[in-house]
Structure formats: C-alpha cells, structure tokens
Design a protein around this motif. Sequence first.
Motif, PDB file in Angstrom:
ATOM      1  N   LYS A 207       0.842  -1.192   0.000  1.00 43.20           N
ATOM      2  CA  LYS A 207       0.000   0.000   0.000  1.00 43.20           C
ATOM      3  C   LYS A 207       0.879   1.245   0.000  1.00 43.20           C
ATOM      4  N   VAL A 208       0.605   2.139  -0.934  1.00 42.49           N
ATOM      5  CA  VAL A 208       1.416   3.341  -1.099  1.00 42.49           C
ATOM      6  C   VAL A 208       0.534   4.568  -0.941  1.00 42.49           C
ATOM      7  N   ARG A 209       0.904   5.442  -0.003  1.00 38.35           N
ATOM      8  CA  ARG A 209       0.225   6.724   0.129  1.00 38.35           C
ATOM      9  C   ARG A 209       0.691   7.611  -1.022  1.00 38.35           C
ATOM     10  N   SER A 210      -0.246   8.015  -1.894  1.00 39.09           N
ATOM     11  CA  SER A 210       0.131   8.679  -3.138  1.00 39.09           C
ATOM     12  C   SER A 210      -0.539  10.044  -3.242  1.00 39.09           C
ATOM     13  N   ARG A 211       0.170  10.950  -3.900  1.00 39.98           N
ATOM     14  CA  ARG A 211      -0.342  12.294  -4.140  1.00 39.98           C
ATOM     15  C   ARG A 211      -0.658  12.447  -5.625  1.00 39.98           C
ATOM     16  N   PHE A 212      -1.895  12.887  -5.906  1.00 36.51           N
ATOM     17  CA  PHE A 212      -2.360  12.972  -7.279  1.00 36.51           C
ATOM     18  C   PHE A 212      -2.777  14.392  -7.636  1.00 36.51           C
ATOM     19  N   LEU A 213      -2.439  14.809  -8.838  1.00 33.57           N
ATOM     20  CA  LEU A 213      -3.040  15.993  -9.421  1.00 33.57           C
ATOM     21  C   LEU A 213      -4.471  15.644  -9.810  1.00 33.57           C
ATOM     22  N   MET A 214      -5.444  16.410  -9.319  1.00 34.31           N
ATOM     23  CA  MET A 214      -6.841  16.215  -9.721  1.00 34.31           C
ATOM     24  C   MET A 214      -7.051  16.941 -11.041  1.00 34.31           C
ATOM     25  N   ASP A 215      -7.464  16.217 -12.065  1.00 31.05           N
ATOM     26  CA  ASP A 215      -7.435  16.779 -13.407  1.00 31.05           C
ATOM     27  C   ASP A 215      -8.724  16.475 -14.157  1.00 31.05           C
ATOM     28  N   THR A 216      -9.652  17.441 -14.165  1.00 32.21           N
ATOM     29  CA  THR A 216     -10.883  17.263 -14.932  1.00 32.21           C
ATOM     30  C   THR A 216     -10.615  17.283 -16.431  1.00 32.21           C
TER      31      THR A 216
END
Length: 415
Positions: A207-216
């Motif tokens: 399990k990896v805590r990940s940071r994502f760009l939210m991109d509509t």
Amino acid sequence: MLTKYKPLVIICLRNAIICWGLSFCFFNVVAQEFTFSGNRQKQSLKFRSIKNLIVIPVFINGKGPFDFVLDTGVGPMIITEPTVIDSLDFSMLRKIKISGLGVETIDAYVSQNISAQIGQAKINNIPTAILKEDLFNLSGHLGIKIYGIIGYSFFNSFIVDVRYAENRIIFADPLKKIKYRGTRIPIEIEHLKPYVYADVEAPGGKKVRSRFLMDTGASHALSMEMLNGGAFPQPVKKIPANLGMSLSGQIKGFLGRINKISFDGYTFKDVVAGFPDFETIAHKIDLSDRNGNLGAELLRKFDVQFNYQESFIYVKPNINYKAPFEHDMTGMTIYLDQSEYKHVIIGEIDENSPAEKAGLCPYDEIIGVNFKPVNFYSFNDLSELFRAKAGRAIIFEIYRDKKTFFKIVKLEKRI
C-alpha cells in the motif's frame, strides 16, 4: 518545491495522455477573479461531456460563445484558436516557450488584456497564453471545434459544483452559504492546481500513500508516474500502448490495472491506469510533487464540489459510481481532420491490437460504422462503442487509396 516544468494539459484519449508543459514563471499573475454582476450569487450551467471532458461556452472580449474545456489541470487560460480575438497583433505580445516531452519548443504569446465570461460571471485581465495554431488538436480528438482551455481563474473565484451525472455545473460566490453534499476531503492548491491524497495498492500488494493531481481535463482514470524517485511499479498483466503525444512524438508506455485505490472511505478496484515511460517524462516534468494524475474517468463517479479558497472538496457518489473501469478494446485512436469535409481518420494503432489484426491502418478514413454513416455518431458515441463489451464485433467501412471496403474488429479486453 518550485517545479520548473508543470503539465499544461493532460488530455486522455482512449485512456491515453497528451502532455504539454509550460513554465508559468513567465506569468506575473494578478489576483483577478470572475464576479457576478448585480446581486447574483449563483448560477447553473449545462455542459457537454465528451470523452469525460467538460466543454462549456465562454465569451472572449464580448464575442462568442466559444467552446472551451474546463480543466482543473491548467493555471492561466489557454487560447488554442487565436481567431477568437479580433485584430490580434502577435508582435505586440510577450513571447514565451512551451516545452513538450521531447526536445522541441514552440512559441506561445502572453496577454493579460483579455476578458472572459462564463454564464453571467465575468473577469477582466485574465492571464492568458495564446497559441498561433491548435497544437493540441483538441478539436480533432473531441470531434467539435474547441477554442481553448480554462481552469484556475474560474475554480478559484467560486465554489464549483460539478454534477457529472447531470452534465451541469453550479457555481456560487464563496460568501454565499452553500449546502455541501457527501464526504469532505482535503485538497492542496499548489502552483494553481489541486492535489489530493489516496492509498494505492501497488503491484506486489504494497500500500502506497500517493499524491495525485486532480485533473478534470484528463479523460483517463489514473496515470501512475513516479514512486520514490523512479518509475511507478507496473502490473504483470499489461499491454504496450501509445499513451499520447508530445511536441516531438509519441509517448510510449503501458496500460494496466491498479488493484485498489482508496480515499476517505471510497475504494475502487481493477482501475485502468496508464504507466508512461518514466525516462521520457522525467526529463521534462518534475514529478517530485506527485505520484500521478487522477482524471475524469474516476472523478465522474461523483458529483464534486470544489472549494479552492478553503482547500477542500465534497464528493457524493452518483449513478456512474458502480460502473466498471474499461479501456478501449479496438486498440486505435481516431480523430477528425480539420478540412472542410471533416473526415474521421484512424491515428495510432497499438501493436497486436484488434484493430491491427483486422487489417486497419493509420490514415484510413472511417466512412461508416455498423452500416451507418460515421457522422451518425458523435465522438462520444464512438468512444463508448469501442469499449462496450469484449467479444462484440464492430463493422467498419473504410476508404483507402480510392477504394472502399469493410473490416470487422472484434473487441478484446486485453488487461
């Protein structure tokens, strides 16, 4: 950490990405905002959903409306069709460089003397990048004329409620009392863009805590790009794919599935994800502030209320919530050429894909699908048809070398 190159737009076509970069340090961004005239505090606006992208009408300098993509993944407004601005003198505008994922750069032009209007909300002096030609070819890939992309200035001016299930946005003055719906999730606004954290089950079960760009402005569900300074681990079952294009050519990579992604009580399994070639993208995009990109194929499962000023969103599952994640099962891209007659052309074809096995070729013109003229379908219709059901046969009427013939493509679930 200040990023030297940020993605200007990521448009996913057939679960693929088209990436462009722009150094925003060229913009001396003034804190201009959209505002309503009079006593209005709230407005509802219908949008068109094309390949998961939000297309809205925008007035530029009082002219229009023009179709723009509403995209959380961009900062300054981008005009891809400069004819929307009358008597534009490029010699009077400041020039900047746009860098793609290859070695080439192209010129764009900066202006802060442009006004925009969405519904009854207006903004003056919106920071804008103007391209001399439609390098994104958004019009070709979406099947309608697209004049630009707008993002941060709009989202930062209002509380924006994106109701994917209704093809409607509701935007309201931040001072207006709003009824929030669903689950509150914190976001981070950095370099004019929203980021969110999620737990991802990487290949191998970790399990990896990940940071994502939210991109509509990305049609895909996920793009997994980086982990611990290197490429994000890829699943065993994957297929090579053309994930998009940069200014100097195709971005190669793989399509696969992420076993599980979870955030704030919501869990999705077997999520289709792109895994772009790390060495290619790392040379042009600083990935140190994120692990990947979370796009509209996943976001559309919710109605999403964005509050940039207080750094949170609310999400409420909608009728799309339980729909499975699927990829294009033909293994090809299509686009609408920009000639007078608007021909539908086959672009890239994946190796060993159903399209290749059926004998289709790049630059073939599609003139019919399932014995109906191709213009009977919207690009959205075709996109849905191409990922409808494994084993389904689609009959294409093709024009090539002044000859017409039929090809049968049997849809194949390859991941």
